[in-house]
Design an enzyme around this catalytic site. Structure first.
Site, PDB file in Angstrom:
ATOM      1  N   SER A 120      43.633  -5.362 -12.221  1.00 39.65           N
ATOM      2  CA  SER A 120      43.208  -6.133 -11.043  1.00 39.65           C
ATOM      3  C   SER A 120      42.128  -7.146 -11.397  1.00 39.65           C
ATOM      4  O   SER A 120      41.934  -8.122 -10.676  1.00 39.65           O
ATOM      5  CB  SER A 120      42.612  -5.204  -9.988  1.00 39.65           C
ATOM      6  N   HIS A 141      49.960  -9.604 -13.043  1.00 41.39           N
ATOM      7  CA  HIS A 141      49.260  -8.939 -11.939  1.00 41.39           C
ATOM      8  C   HIS A 141      50.116  -8.950 -10.683  1.00 41.39           C
ATOM      9  O   HIS A 141      50.357 -10.002 -10.094  1.00 41.39           O
ATOM     10  CB  HIS A 141      47.910  -9.641 -11.700  1.00 41.39           C
ATOM     11  N   GLU A 153      50.852 -12.812 -10.544  1.00 42.87           N
ATOM     12  CA  GLU A 153      50.046 -13.741 -11.347  1.00 42.87           C
ATOM     13  C   GLU A 153      50.377 -13.481 -12.819  1.00 42.87           C
ATOM     14  O   GLU A 153      50.307 -12.328 -13.268  1.00 42.87           O
ATOM     15  CB  GLU A 153      48.553 -13.490 -11.100  1.00 42.87           C
ATOM     16  N   ASN A 197      42.291 -11.994  -6.427  1.00 45.94           N
ATOM     17  CA  ASN A 197      41.178 -11.033  -6.358  1.00 45.94           C
ATOM     18  C   ASN A 197      39.842 -11.717  -6.569  1.00 45.94           C
ATOM     19  O   ASN A 197      38.827 -11.307  -6.011  1.00 45.94           O
ATOM     20  CB  ASN A 197      41.365  -9.922  -7.388  1.00 45.94           C
TER      21      ASN A 197
END
Ligand code: CAA
Ligand code: NAD
Length: 387
Positions: A120, A141, A153, A197
């Site tokens: 993450s 991701h 991602e 994130n």
């Protein structure tokens, strides 16, 4: 370029079983690896449950049983990766564990195999140092739940080759999504939290501040949840993601971005008590009977003010552009929508930079957190041209 046929997913938890499911749906052979049989079995059972739902809807080309026949289970990583074309690591958010997994994969997988991490927050480049193939180490991701969230991602580590990134993108594009088309965001710099994130990370500083204030004032989490709109209320989403993932992320950001990210009292206490959310049945809420429903009788806490997270995320979107993580604010907005079903924060603020600078300054005053200071690109308003 060797075609991808064999996919190994390391870690059969929430993310690993989702990644396994969508990989199986394309027709890849999948090996699900975990440290104990019971964890592998539980991940396998979740995939099977999802496949059966789809079979009942007539949404699978083959029978669920035929697809599941392509899923192997293993607790021996070294032998599991012997014929892997791509490995996706989805173990706990701990750099030492991830590096150990990368090393075992590197020692035992074929030379052409790509090793991808679903971290993450953490550095792909650092994980790659545990291998002799940093050019073939990338980030991939996914977002939770993998079968329903459109974004993946694909992240450059410092030494990832263009060929490995292209291979990761081609693989990601094949993976189905049950709610719309996949959106693949290329992440050009290996910086903490990548795009989505990273954009939302400092909003967690504000959330932690509010969690701790609510605890002090004896305000219930149900009431706090009633303060927010969006696909999942704040505390439900934190439980859904996993308090451990949030806690580890905040610790990582506090070391890499700013000490202001240090986990607050409430998150630390939940983490220390093992109340990790959906996965343990208890976090902010009780999950023993499934996802908690909104409770209007709890009233509103009137603590969470939407204007603050919006200003915070706009500021962070500008930092992402400053750092060259992506080359367009449109990517930030599209990734937010595809990854967390949240409308973008950049487009609605094209003419609002000066006002948001004021909101951020107010927030610094209120919380004492310097990280909320507006960055140069936001103050200059020049981010609008980086499209
Ligand atoms: N296999 C097959 N079918 C599945 C399935 C699976 N694995 N999972 C769900 N489904 C089906 C359900 O059975 C349901 O089918 P029906 O419509 O026939 O009943 C359908 O898909 C929709 O499922 P839900 O009813 O559960 O979906 P929902 O409409 O309640 O939406 C949600 C769920 C998309 C998760 C929504 O609540 C949401 O967007 N929440 C926010 C999630 C979010 O922000 N995620 C990102 C977290 S951050 C992150 O992931 C990054 C990180 O690094 C921490
Ligand atoms: P989880 O706790 O549900 O699953 C992790 C699994 O990894 C567990 O089953 C554990 O037994 C296994 N594991 C631990 N060490 C291992 C090892 N050495 N070898 C094999 N398996 C091992 O966690 P999760 O939510 O699936 O998160 C996994 C990763 O994905 C983390 O890096 C997390 O940050 C990231 N991630 C999580 C989310 C989310 O919303 N939960 C979203 C995107 C990315």
């Amino acid at each position: 370029m060797v075609d991808i046929k064999n996919v190994v997913v390391v870690g059969a938890g929430q993310m690993g079983n989702g990644i396994g499911q969508v990989s199986l749906m394309v027709g890849f052979n999948v090996t699900l690896v975990d440290i104990k049989d019971e964890f592998v079995d539980s991940g396998y059972a979740k995939i099977e449950e999802g496949m059966k739902k789809l079979e009942a809807k007539g949404a699978l080309g083959e029978s669920a049983a035929d697809i599941m026949a392509k899923c192997k289970k293993s607790t021996d990583l070294a032998s599991a990766v012997a014929d892997a074309d791509i490995i996706i690591e989805a173990v706990v958010e701990n750099m030492d564990v991830k590096k150990q997994v990368f090393k075992t994969c590197d020692d035992n997988a074929p030379a052409h195999c790509i090793i991808a991490s679903n971290t993450s927050t953490m550095s792909i480049s650092e994980m790659a140092t545990a291998t002799n193939r940093p050019d073939k180490c990338i980030g991939m991701h996914f977002f939770n739940p993998v079968p329903l969230m459109r974004l993946i991602e694909v992240i450059y580590g410092e030494k990832s080759s263009d060929e490995s990134i292209d291979k990761g993108i081609a693989f990601a594009e094949k993976l189905p999504c049950l709610k719309g088309d996949r959106y693949i965001a290329k992440v050009l710099k290996d910086r903490p939290g990548f795009i989505v994130n990273r954009t939302t990370a400092p909003a967690q500083i504000y959330q932690n501040y509010i969690f701790d204030l609510c605890a002090e004032k004896g305000i219930s989490w149900k009431a706090l949840d009633n303060d927010t709109r969006g696909p999942m209320p704040t505390c439900v989403l934190a439980d859904y993601v996993g308090i451990d993932t949030i806690y580890h992320g905040l610790v990582y950001y506090s070391k890499t971005l700013s000490p202001d990210f240090a986990p607050g009292k409430v998150i630390t206490q939940l983490f220390n008590e093992g109340k990790l959310g959906a996965k343990t049945g208890q976090g902010f809420h009780d999950w023993s009977k499934g996802r908690p429903k909104p409770d209007k009788t709890a009233g509103k806490a009137r603590m969470m003010k939407l204007k603050y997270p919006i200003a915070i995320m706009l500021n962070e979107g500008c930092r992402i552009l400053e750092e060259g993580i992506t080359t367009s604010w449109e990517v930030v907005d599209q990734a937010l929508m595809a990854g967390i079903n949240m409308p973008g924060v950049m487009a609605p603020n094209i003419n609002n930079s000066a006002k948001q600078v004021e909101v951020l300054n107010e927030l610094v005053e209120m919380t004492g957190k310097e990280y909320f200071k507006p960055c140069e690109l936001l103050k200059s308003e020049k981010w609008v041209e980086i499209k």
